[in-house]
Design a protein around this motif. Sequence first.
Motif, short mmCIF file in Angstrom:
data_model
loop_
_atom_site.label_atom_id
_atom_site.label_comp_id
_atom_site.label_asym_id
_atom_site.label_seq_id
_atom_site.Cartn_x
_atom_site.Cartn_y
_atom_site.Cartn_z
N ASP A 7 -3.01 2.03 -6.25
CA ASP A 7 -4.17 3.10 -6.02
C ASP A 7 -4.05 3.88 -4.65
O ASP A 7 -4.32 5.15 -4.92
CB ASP A 7 -5.47 2.17 -5.82
CG ASP A 7 -5.83 1.47 -7.20
OD1 ASP A 7 -5.11 1.82 -8.09
OD2 ASP A 7 -6.66 0.40 -7.30
N GLN A 8 -3.70 3.36 -3.70
CA GLN A 8 -3.39 4.33 -2.70
C GLN A 8 -2.50 5.27 -2.92
O GLN A 8 -2.34 6.44 -2.31
CB GLN A 8 -2.99 3.31 -1.49
CG GLN A 8 -3.99 2.37 -0.91
CD GLN A 8 -3.81 1.47 0.18
OE1 GLN A 8 -2.79 1.86 0.79
NE2 GLN A 8 -4.54 0.49 0.41
N LEU A 9 -1.07 4.89 -3.48
CA LEU A 9 -0.17 5.69 -3.71
C LEU A 9 -0.51 6.91 -4.56
O LEU A 9 -0.26 8.19 -4.60
CB LEU A 9 1.08 5.13 -4.16
CG LEU A 9 1.83 4.16 -3.10
CD1 LEU A 9 2.89 3.38 -3.90
CD2 LEU A 9 2.33 4.88 -1.94
N LEU A 10 -1.26 6.51 -5.90
CA LEU A 10 -1.85 7.37 -6.66
C LEU A 10 -2.77 8.21 -5.96
O LEU A 10 -2.81 9.58 -6.39
CB LEU A 10 -2.51 6.64 -7.76
CG LEU A 10 -2.90 7.42 -8.91
CD1 LEU A 10 -2.00 8.13 -9.89
CD2 LEU A 10 -3.86 6.46 -9.74
N GLY A 11 -3.83 8.14 -5.22
CA GLY A 11 -4.58 8.75 -4.41
C GLY A 11 -3.83 9.79 -3.64
O GLY A 11 -4.47 10.71 -3.44
N ALA A 20 1.95 4.68 -12.47
CA ALA A 20 1.09 3.74 -12.23
C ALA A 20 0.75 2.63 -13.36
O ALA A 20 0.96 1.51 -13.03
CB ALA A 20 -0.21 4.32 -11.63
N ASN A 21 0.59 3.42 -14.38
CA ASN A 21 0.37 2.48 -15.73
C ASN A 21 1.83 1.64 -16.04
O ASN A 21 1.90 0.53 -16.22
CB ASN A 21 0.08 3.24 -16.91
CG ASN A 21 -1.20 3.97 -16.72
OD1 ASN A 21 -2.35 3.36 -16.02
ND2 ASN A 21 -1.65 4.98 -17.38
N ASN A 22 2.93 2.37 -15.77
CA ASN A 22 3.92 1.77 -15.98
C ASN A 22 4.24 0.48 -15.06
O ASN A 22 4.66 -0.70 -15.66
CB ASN A 22 5.12 2.70 -16.10
CG ASN A 22 5.23 3.74 -17.24
OD1 ASN A 22 4.39 3.44 -18.19
ND2 ASN A 22 5.94 4.71 -17.07
N ILE A 23 3.91 0.82 -13.99
CA ILE A 23 4.26 -0.30 -12.86
C ILE A 23 3.19 -1.56 -13.20
O ILE A 23 3.56 -2.58 -13.17
CB ILE A 23 3.72 0.23 -11.67
CG1 ILE A 23 5.05 1.10 -11.19
CG2 ILE A 23 3.57 -1.04 -10.67
CD1 ILE A 23 4.49 1.78 -9.81
N GLN A 24 2.02 -1.08 -13.62
CA GLN A 24 1.17 -2.29 -14.05
C GLN A 24 1.35 -2.93 -15.37
O GLN A 24 1.34 -4.16 -15.32
CB GLN A 24 -0.43 -1.61 -14.37
CG GLN A 24 -1.40 -2.58 -14.64
CD GLN A 24 -1.75 -3.40 -13.32
OE1 GLN A 24 -1.44 -2.75 -12.16
NE2 GLN A 24 -2.16 -4.59 -13.53
N THR A 25 2.07 -2.17 -16.32
CA THR A 25 2.58 -2.85 -17.43
C THR A 25 3.73 -3.93 -17.06
O THR A 25 3.79 -5.07 -17.69
CB THR A 25 3.02 -1.87 -18.52
OG1 THR A 25 1.92 -1.25 -18.97
CG2 THR A 25 3.54 -2.57 -19.78
N ALA A 26 4.49 -3.41 -16.43
CA ALA A 26 5.77 -4.28 -15.96
C ALA A 26 5.23 -5.42 -15.27
O ALA A 26 5.80 -6.49 -15.45
CB ALA A 26 6.67 -3.54 -15.11
N LYS A 27 4.25 -5.32 -14.26
CA LYS A 27 3.85 -6.34 -13.68
C LYS A 27 3.13 -7.59 -14.51
O LYS A 27 3.44 -8.84 -14.47
CB LYS A 27 2.63 -6.11 -12.68
CG LYS A 27 3.16 -5.68 -11.26
CD LYS A 27 2.03 -5.19 -10.35
CE LYS A 27 2.53 -4.52 -9.25
NZ LYS A 27 1.32 -3.97 -8.29
N LYS A 28 2.37 -7.16 -15.67
CA LYS A 28 1.90 -7.94 -16.68
C LYS A 28 3.21 -8.85 -17.29
O LYS A 28 3.00 -9.95 -17.64
CB LYS A 28 0.93 -7.24 -17.59
CG LYS A 28 -0.19 -6.71 -16.85
CD LYS A 28 -1.20 -6.01 -17.99
CE LYS A 28 -2.58 -5.52 -17.16
NZ LYS A 28 -3.27 -4.88 -18.16
#
Length: 206
Positions: A7-11, A20-28
């Motif tokens: 979120d900080q990097l996105l902000g 950011a979405n790709n990172i989140q998907t990769a984490k899941k």
Amino acid sequence: MKGSLQDQLLGAGLIKKQQANNIQTAKKKAKKKSQATNTELKNEAAELAEKARLEEQQKSQALNEQRKQEAQQKEVQAQIRQMIKNNSIQKLDKKAAEDSELTYNFTDNNKIKTMLVSAENHTLISRGIIAIAKIAKTANSDASDQEQADYFLIPAQAARKIIERDNESIVLLNDYASKDKANDQDTTKDEDDPYADFEVPDDLMW
């Protein structure tokens, strides 16, 4: 600065929303994969443990069965020894002259053995009316002693009873050699057989 690093990097505009979405998907995906791997490892460990348990159970059952059979065999051997001793026939006629004694030759484990018997017993052995039985001596560290045995004369009926469970204890039981008897199919008793009326006591539990 609050929030996750993402979120900080996105902000801060350092990454785009799609990144950011790709990172989140990769984490899941990584988390699910890790959980699946852990589950597979646990299942594999459980299968190996169950396999080891079954193998140990089978070994234990096989060992118990072996011990049971050995105990039964020892019991049978003890009964056979007792039957041989109880039905033993005197080899020599103490009242007869020494020159009437005869040597009877036979084989045991491919080795020639000799037994001094009375003339009557010599004939009865040859005709299969009495048999030669043996009781092996207790084995010890001396290999030569392991092959030694005591030999006995016993009625053929007792020998046949023993052969039902252990033919190695009967060293010699000749076929009935009398020509008259061989041609006679009735059940008349042989007048020359001193053991014609012999009855085998049912000492052995078989």
